[in-house]
Write a protein that holds these residues in place. Structure first.
Motif, PDB file in Angstrom:
ATOM      1  N   ASN A  36      38.582  42.831  42.599  1.00 29.08           N
ATOM      2  CA  ASN A  36      39.424  42.646  41.326  1.00 29.08           C
ATOM      3  C   ASN A  36      40.977  42.423  41.668  1.00 29.08           C
ATOM      4  OD1 ASN A  36      39.513  45.489  42.165  1.00 29.08           O
ATOM      5  ND2 ASN A  36      40.309  46.012  40.081  1.00 29.08           N
ATOM      6  N   TYR A  37      41.227  42.592  42.786  1.00 29.86           N
ATOM      7  CA  TYR A  37      42.422  42.192  43.449  1.00 29.86           C
ATOM      8  C   TYR A  37      42.603  40.819  43.958  1.00 29.86           C
ATOM      9  CZ  TYR A  37      44.108  47.024  43.548  1.00 29.86           C
ATOM     10  OH  TYR A  37      44.305  48.434  43.449  1.00 29.86           O
ATOM     11  N   TYR A  38      43.424  39.965  43.207  1.00 31.24           N
ATOM     12  CA  TYR A  38      43.467  38.525  43.450  1.00 31.24           C
ATOM     13  C   TYR A  38      44.782  38.252  44.404  1.00 31.24           C
ATOM     14  CZ  TYR A  38      39.579  38.578  40.220  1.00 31.24           C
ATOM     15  OH  TYR A  38      38.100  38.808  39.746  1.00 31.24           O
ATOM     16  N   SER A  39      44.571  37.055  45.168  1.00 30.82           N
ATOM     17  CA  SER A  39      45.512  36.844  46.081  1.00 30.82           C
ATOM     18  C   SER A  39      45.350  35.245  45.986  1.00 30.82           C
ATOM     19  CB  SER A  39      45.766  37.753  47.413  1.00 30.82           C
ATOM     20  OG  SER A  39      44.553  37.455  47.998  1.00 30.82           O
ATOM     21  N   VAL A  40      46.133  34.642  47.225  1.00 30.45           N
ATOM     22  CA  VAL A  40      45.852  33.390  47.745  1.00 30.45           C
ATOM     23  C   VAL A  40      44.625  33.249  48.334  1.00 30.45           C
ATOM     24  CG1 VAL A  40      46.626  31.594  49.054  1.00 30.45           C
ATOM     25  CG2 VAL A  40      48.402  32.904  47.950  1.00 30.45           C
ATOM     26  N   GLU A  41      44.281  34.200  49.046  1.00 34.04           N
ATOM     27  CA  GLU A  41      42.823  34.493  49.776  1.00 34.04           C
ATOM     28  C   GLU A  41      41.684  34.631  48.773  1.00 34.04           C
ATOM     29  OE1 GLU A  41      45.444  36.139  50.615  1.00 34.04           O
ATOM     30  OE2 GLU A  41      46.206  35.067  52.526  1.00 34.04           O
ATOM     31  N   ASN A  42      42.090  35.211  47.741  1.00 34.03           N
ATOM     32  CA  ASN A  42      41.013  35.345  46.483  1.00 34.03           C
ATOM     33  C   ASN A  42      41.490  34.888  45.377  1.00 34.03           C
ATOM     34  OD1 ASN A  42      38.741  36.412  45.211  1.00 34.03           O
ATOM     35  ND2 ASN A  42      39.454  38.567  44.912  1.00 34.03           N
ATOM     36  N   PRO A  43      41.695  33.789  45.430  1.00 34.39           N
ATOM     37  CA  PRO A  43      42.400  33.218  44.044  1.00 34.39           C
ATOM     38  C   PRO A  43      41.422  33.371  42.563  1.00 34.39           C
ATOM     39  CG  PRO A  43      41.221  31.464  45.081  1.00 34.39           C
ATOM     40  CD  PRO A  43      40.958  32.701  45.903  1.00 34.39           C
ATOM     41  N   LEU A  44      42.341  33.362  41.652  1.00 32.94           N
ATOM     42  CA  LEU A  44      41.595  33.442  40.242  1.00 32.94           C
ATOM     43  C   LEU A  44      41.081  31.852  39.911  1.00 32.94           C
ATOM     44  CD1 LEU A  44      44.676  35.019  38.285  1.00 32.94           C
ATOM     45  CD2 LEU A  44      42.769  36.161  38.813  1.00 32.94           C
ATOM     46  N   THR A  45      40.228  31.925  39.083  1.00 29.37           N
ATOM     47  CA  THR A  45      39.459  30.931  38.750  1.00 29.37           C
ATOM     48  C   THR A  45      39.452  31.030  37.412  1.00 29.37           C
ATOM     49  OG1 THR A  45      36.995  31.591  38.889  1.00 29.37           O
ATOM     50  CG2 THR A  45      38.133  31.040  40.945  1.00 29.37           C
ATOM     51  N   LYS A  46      38.794  29.798  36.901  1.00 34.63           N
ATOM     52  CA  LYS A  46      38.397  29.477  35.161  1.00 34.63           C
ATOM     53  C   LYS A  46      37.445  30.805  34.801  1.00 34.63           C
ATOM     54  CE  LYS A  46      34.866  25.990  35.839  1.00 34.63           C
ATOM     55  NZ  LYS A  46      34.594  24.751  35.136  1.00 34.63           N
ATOM     56  N   GLU A  47      36.626  31.290  35.856  1.00 33.23           N
ATOM     57  CA  GLU A  47      35.729  32.287  35.383  1.00 33.23           C
ATOM     58  C   GLU A  47      36.304  33.619  35.078  1.00 33.23           C
ATOM     59  OE1 GLU A  47      32.498  31.392  35.000  1.00 33.23           O
ATOM     60  OE2 GLU A  47      33.279  29.512  35.866  1.00 33.23           O
ATOM     61  N   ASN A  48      37.772  33.619  35.522  1.00 28.55           N
ATOM     62  CA  ASN A  48      38.470  35.029  34.906  1.00 28.55           C
ATOM     63  C   ASN A  48      38.773  35.083  33.439  1.00 28.55           C
ATOM     64  OD1 ASN A  48      39.146  34.579  38.061  1.00 28.55           O
ATOM     65  ND2 ASN A  48      38.968  36.733  37.775  1.00 28.55           N
ATOM     66  N   LYS A  49      38.217  34.007  32.803  1.00 25.41           N
ATOM     67  CA  LYS A  49      38.596  34.177  31.351  1.00 25.41           C
ATOM     68  C   LYS A  49      37.949  35.170  30.517  1.00 25.41           C
ATOM     69  CE  LYS A  49      38.058  31.606  27.070  1.00 25.41           C
ATOM     70  NZ  LYS A  49      37.416  30.506  26.406  1.00 25.41           N
ATOM     71  N   LYS A  50      38.667  36.093  29.788  1.00 24.77           N
ATOM     72  CA  LYS A  50      38.291  37.033  28.945  1.00 24.77           C
ATOM     73  C   LYS A  50      37.764  36.646  27.671  1.00 24.77           C
ATOM     74  CE  LYS A  50      39.522  40.364  32.310  1.00 24.77           C
ATOM     75  NZ  LYS A  50      38.343  41.219  33.052  1.00 24.77           N
ATOM     76  N   ASN A  51      36.911  37.382  27.233  1.00 22.13           N
ATOM     77  CA  ASN A  51      36.297  37.502  25.911  1.00 22.13           C
ATOM     78  C   ASN A  51      36.788  38.686  25.048  1.00 22.13           C
ATOM     79  OD1 ASN A  51      35.052  34.720  26.361  1.00 22.13           O
ATOM     80  ND2 ASN A  51      33.306  35.917  27.256  1.00 22.13           N
ATOM     81  N   PRO A  52      37.055  38.282  23.847  1.00 17.78           N
ATOM     82  CA  PRO A  52      37.642  39.513  23.160  1.00 17.78           C
ATOM     83  C   PRO A  52      36.647  40.543  22.876  1.00 17.78           C
ATOM     84  CG  PRO A  52      38.342  37.604  21.977  1.00 17.78           C
ATOM     85  CD  PRO A  52      37.394  37.266  23.141  1.00 17.78           C
TER      86      PRO A  52
END
Length: 270
Positions: free
Chosen positions: A251-267
């Motif tokens: 759950n720690y994101y960086s250049v090596e572990n980047p965010l993607t569209k899969e990180n979108k949250k649902n209410p």
């Protein structure tokens, strides 16, 4: 303002909102205009601060003076408190100009993201928006308290949440978290100064705003292009309550572990 070797300046802003209820205390999560998550982020600038302020102010003056940018979002600010860059309000052409300017500034950004749930808000944060803000901020501060130095935290004003007593509460929580770590009982010598300000007075806060907004687009909409544009300056994003990814700090994101569209949250309805 000149930085000294033992003084560090950070610039903090947020994205999303701290709303959980509508009038009558009905669950507002998932309704139009209420965010699914809340984000607090901070920018560390390595260039001369006055030179960076000058860069941002020159761009703001260019926008105000250019007839092409005489649109409602600009004029409203000019007529009120004065124009400042703000990602939510700015038109795409202005956003691109500032995003390109950000790439010329030697800086780094980190953020803490919290998905919003009613259950956690009522239990962990006592149903108070300012406690919710303080708790997130404490996670952002806790790894900054290990050196004998002065931290000046320039915080974008946000009502009750950024009143001095609530910022001090965030600092207390950060100290508690440091002391609860193994070997973390040593006296904390870091001196922290909160400087609550407005982006019209402190243009570097606009940097934090744009970074926070880029992260928000990922978590709210699954849109990554702004994040990708700034990614090399984003050192850390913590998805605070994504328990499924706690193992291995996924759950720690960086250049090596980047965010993607899969990180979108649902209410969440909970």
């Amino acid at each position: 303002m000149n930085t000294k070797s033992n003084t560090k300046h950070y610039f903090l802003d947020e994205a999303g909102d701290t709303s959980f209820y509508t009038k009558g205390k009905k669950n507002a999560l998932g309704t139009n205009g209420v965010s699914s998550c809340f984000i607090i982020g901070m920018v560390k600038v390595y260039d001369n601060l006055e030179e960076v302020r000058g860069k941002i102010n020159r761009l703001q003056r260019e926008i105000v003076d250019n007839p092409f940018f005489q649109v409602a979002s600009v004029q409203k600010k000019v007529n009120n408190s004065g124009y400042y860059l703000h990602a939510t309000d700015d038109i795409p052409e202005v956003r691109l100009k500032f995003l390109e300017l950000i790439l010329t500034i030697n800086c780094s950004f980190e953020a803490v993201v919290s998905a919003k749930t009613i259950e956690r808000y009522e239990t962990k944060h006592k149903g108070k928006e300012e406690y919710f803000y303080a708790d997130l901020l404490s996670h952002l501060l806790k790894n900054k308290l290990y050196k004998d130095e002065k931290l000046v935290l320039h915080v974008s004003e946000r009502g009750k949440s950024t009143k001095n007593h609530n910022l001090e509460l965030a600092l207390q929580k950060a100290v508690q978290r440091v002391n609860s770590n193994p070997g973390g009982s040593e006296e904390i010598k870091t001196k922290v100064i909160f400087n609550v300000n407005y982006p019209t007075n402190e243009p570097i806060l606009n940097l934090a705003d744009y970074f926070c907004w880029a992260i928000q687009r990922v978590f709210e909409k699954g849109e990554t292009r702004y994040y990708e544009f700034l990614k090399n300056k984003i050192s850390l994003v913590i998805d605070l309550y994504d328990k499924e990814k706690y193992e291995g700090f996924r759950n720690y994101y960086s250049v090596e572990n980047p965010l993607t569209k899969e990180n979108k949250k649902n209410p969440s309805s909970h």
